[in-house]
Design an enzyme around this catalytic site. Structure first.
Site, PDB file in Angstrom:
ATOM      1  N   SER A 125       0.824  -1.208   0.000  1.00 19.75           N
ATOM      2  CA  SER A 125       0.000   0.000   0.000  1.00 19.75           C
ATOM      3  C   SER A 125       0.861   1.263   0.000  1.00 19.75           C
ATOM      4  CB  SER A 125      -0.880  -0.003   1.268  1.00 19.75           C
ATOM      5  OG  SER A 125      -1.428   1.278   1.505  1.00 19.75           O
ATOM      6  N   TYR A 149      -1.359  -0.158  10.923  1.00 15.36           N
ATOM      7  CA  TYR A 149      -1.743  -0.857   9.678  1.00 15.36           C
ATOM      8  C   TYR A 149      -0.632  -0.688   8.636  1.00 15.36           C
ATOM      9  CZ  TYR A 149      -3.375  -1.143   4.943  1.00 15.36           C
ATOM     10  OH  TYR A 149      -3.444  -1.415   3.603  1.00 15.36           O
ATOM     11  N   LYS A 153       2.259  -3.413   6.707  1.00  9.40           N
ATOM     12  CA  LYS A 153       2.583  -3.518   5.283  1.00  9.40           C
ATOM     13  C   LYS A 153       4.101  -3.351   5.091  1.00  9.40           C
ATOM     14  CE  LYS A 153      -1.517  -4.089   3.478  1.00  9.40           C
ATOM     15  NZ  LYS A 153      -1.850  -5.295   2.712  1.00  9.40           N
TER      16      LYS A 153
HETATM   17  C1  WQD Z   1      -9.464   9.712   0.782  1.00  9.93           C
HETATM   18  C2  WQD Z   1      -9.729  11.206   0.939  1.00  9.93           C
HETATM   19  C3  WQD Z   1      -9.977  11.905   3.227  1.00  9.93           C
HETATM   20  C4  WQD Z   1     -13.754   9.727   3.942  1.00  9.93           C
HETATM   21  C5  WQD Z   1      -6.807   4.818   2.969  1.00  9.93           C
HETATM   22  C6  WQD Z   1      -5.766   4.005   3.654  1.00  9.93           C
HETATM   23  C7  WQD Z   1      -4.849   3.385   2.632  1.00  9.93           C
HETATM   24  C8  WQD Z   1      -5.642   2.642   1.578  1.00  9.93           C
HETATM   25  C9  WQD Z   1      -6.721   3.504   0.961  1.00  9.93           C
HETATM   26  C10 WQD Z   1      -5.520   0.317   2.220  1.00  9.93           C
HETATM   27  C11 WQD Z   1      -8.949  11.837   2.098  1.00  9.93           C
HETATM   28  C12 WQD Z   1     -11.284  12.104   2.450  1.00  9.93           C
HETATM   29  C13 WQD Z   1     -12.599  10.225   3.354  1.00  9.93           C
HETATM   30  C14 WQD Z   1     -14.791  10.614   4.321  1.00  9.93           C
HETATM   31  C15 WQD Z   1     -13.491  12.453   3.487  1.00  9.93           C
HETATM   32  N1  WQD Z   1      -6.213   1.466   2.130  1.00  9.93           N
HETATM   33  N2  WQD Z   1     -12.480  11.559   3.123  1.00  9.93           N
HETATM   34  N3  WQD Z   1     -14.619  11.958   4.077  1.00  9.93           N
HETATM   35  O1  WQD Z   1      -7.052   7.840   3.673  1.00  9.93           O
HETATM   36  O2  WQD Z   1      -6.225   8.155   1.270  1.00  9.93           O
HETATM   37  O3  WQD Z   1      -6.200   5.884   2.288  1.00  9.93           O
HETATM   38  O4  WQD Z   1      -7.522   4.008   2.048  1.00  9.93           O
HETATM   39  O5  WQD Z   1      -4.443   0.045   1.762  1.00  9.93           O
HETATM   40  O6  WQD Z   1      -4.017   2.493   3.310  1.00  9.93           O
HETATM   41  O7  WQD Z   1      -4.987   4.879   4.439  1.00  9.93           O
HETATM   42  O8  WQD Z   1      -8.376   6.941   1.705  1.00  9.93           O
HETATM   43  O9  WQD Z   1     -10.760   6.999   1.139  1.00  9.93           O
HETATM   44  O10 WQD Z   1     -10.092   7.153   3.592  1.00  9.93           O
HETATM   45  O11 WQD Z   1      -9.671   9.099   2.065  1.00  9.93           O
HETATM   46  O12 WQD Z   1     -13.363  13.667   3.274  1.00  9.93           O
HETATM   47  O13 WQD Z   1     -15.869  10.230   4.880  1.00  9.93           O
HETATM   48  O14 WQD Z   1     -11.114  11.394   1.249  1.00  9.93           O
HETATM   49  O15 WQD Z   1      -9.721  12.997   4.097  1.00  9.93           O
HETATM   50  O16 WQD Z   1      -8.567  13.154   1.701  1.00  9.93           O
HETATM   51  P1  WQD Z   1      -6.930   7.322   2.284  1.00  9.93           P
HETATM   52  P2  WQD Z   1      -9.802   7.500   2.170  1.00  9.93           P
END
Ligand code: WQD
Length: 334
Positions: A125, A149, A153
């Site tokens: 990841s 987490y 990885k």
């Molecule tokens: C994306 C953007 C949030 C939810 C995570 C894990 C990573 C991988 C992918 C496993 C950010 C914003 C999110 C919400 C929001 N998973 N957001 N409101 O954090 O980039 O990565 O998932 O491997 O390991 O860390 O993905 O989809 O949570 O967030 O505004 O209700 O959407 O702040 O900018 P992230 P995400």
């Protein structure tokens, strides 16, 4: 060629199973259903016409793995998807994450050695990269996970490097995913997390079908074009194709250990996602800006060049495809 997929009924595992079956591989799936549903097995059969051999077992259980290999001595490669993946939960329950995510990898490597299986693809990841203002991220960018987490990885990557050094005829490809979203065009398989989704797209889909009132956008004061977080979203079917390309390279032999980003090289903001989703699916998603989510970074996107040059892999599906297919799946499965 017979391939074992751990966590093969999960979001990325199931899409990869479909892609590999359609590429002529024989797929065997082991999954303990801790974060997936048995119904996905029949969906894979509906899409491909083939029902993969399935074992409901825990990959940490070395004895169970040995039984699988006793029945499938011709397994030529393993793709290891199985693992817990909620960043927030990993901060609250680190030992659960280390036991499961590291234990499963050690269990697999021990059994592979016993049965002389020498090809391993690891689902890693972008979280293994250290926080950086410098984008894009290259495979040799500084590493440094910021939560348990992400550290599982990173530690698994280091375990694989040490193991491959000690066993030069063992071939490993590490794939670092950025932000997988979207669903198979059939609408039969997609992202179906247990409970309230942590990730952006599954949450947006739940708003679109009326399960939640609106989306909370975590921060609009980042140093980005519109103040919201920027990420490298890649269609899950493109990601599955990336695994098929990696498998081709792996089974050509003599790989040693290679690491590839699987991303598009393009960063989209949260507002880009919401606005595109509303444009292609009808104006379904209201939102409000709230404070930043602890641990979030402003911008994260990949350089996809190495996978393009060495695997012949390039993501082709666009943001509209990702938003449309996500919603189609959610409508069929809520
Ligand atoms: C994306 C953007 C949030 C939810 C995570 C894990 C990573 C991988 C992918 C496993 C950010 C914003 C999110 C919400 C929001 N998973 N957001 N409101 O954090 O980039 O990565 O998932 O491997 O390991 O860390 O993905 O989809 O949570 O967030 O505004 O209700 O959407 O702040 O900018 P992230 P995400």
């Amino acid at each position: 060629m017979k391939i074992l997929l751990t966590g093969g009924l999960g979001y990325i595992g199931s899409h990869t199973a479909v892609e590999l079956i359609q590429n002529g591989y024989e797929v065997v799936i082991v999954d303990n259903l801790s974060n997936s549903k048995i119904e996905v097995l029949n969906k894979i059969e509906l899409i491909t016409g083939i029902l993969p051999k399935f074992y409901q077992k825990d990959v940490c259980d070395q004895h169970a793995l040995q039984e699988i290999f006793e029945e499938n001595k011709d397994i030529e490669a393993i793709i290891h998807f199985a693992g817990f993946k909620a960043v927030g939960e990993s901060c609250l329950e680190p030992l659960k994450y280390y036991k499961n995510n590291i234990g499963s990898t050690l269990s697999l490597l021990n059994v592979m050695e016993k049965y002389n299986c020498k090809n391993f693809i690891y689902s890693s990841s972008a979280t293994v990269y250290a926080v950086s203002e410098i984008m894009p991220l290259y495979e040799d960018s500084p590493l440094g996970a910021s939560n348990p987490y992400g550290r599982t990885k990173l530690f698994n990557e280091e375990i694989l490097k040490d193991y491959q050094t000690a066993h030069p005829d063992f071939n490993v490809i590490i794939l670092r995913y950025f932000n997988p979203i979207g669903a198979h065009e059939s609408g039969l398989i997609g992202e179906d997390p247990n409970g309230i989704p942590n990730n952006l797209m599954p949450y947006i889909c739940k708003v679109a079908v009326g399960e939640f009132d609106h989306l909370k956008i975590f921060g609009n004061d980042y140093n980005t074009k519109d103040g919201t977080g920027v990420r490298d979203y890649i269609h899950v079917v493109d990601l599955a194709i990336g695994h098929a390309k990696a498998l081709e390279k792996l089974t050509d032999g003599d790989v040693g250990l290679k690491i590839y980003n699987l991303g598009t090289g393009v960063g989209y903001s949260v507002l880009d996602i919401v606005n595109t989703f509303n444009k292609v699916n009808g104006n379904l998603v209201k939102y409000e800006f709230v404070s930043r989510r602890p641990g979030d970074i402003a911008i994260c996107y990949a350089s996809p060049k190495k996978a393009e040059n060495e695997l012949g892999f390039k993501a082709t599906r666009n943001l509209e495809d990702m938003c449309k297919s996500s919603y189609e799946y959610q409508k069929n499965n809520h």
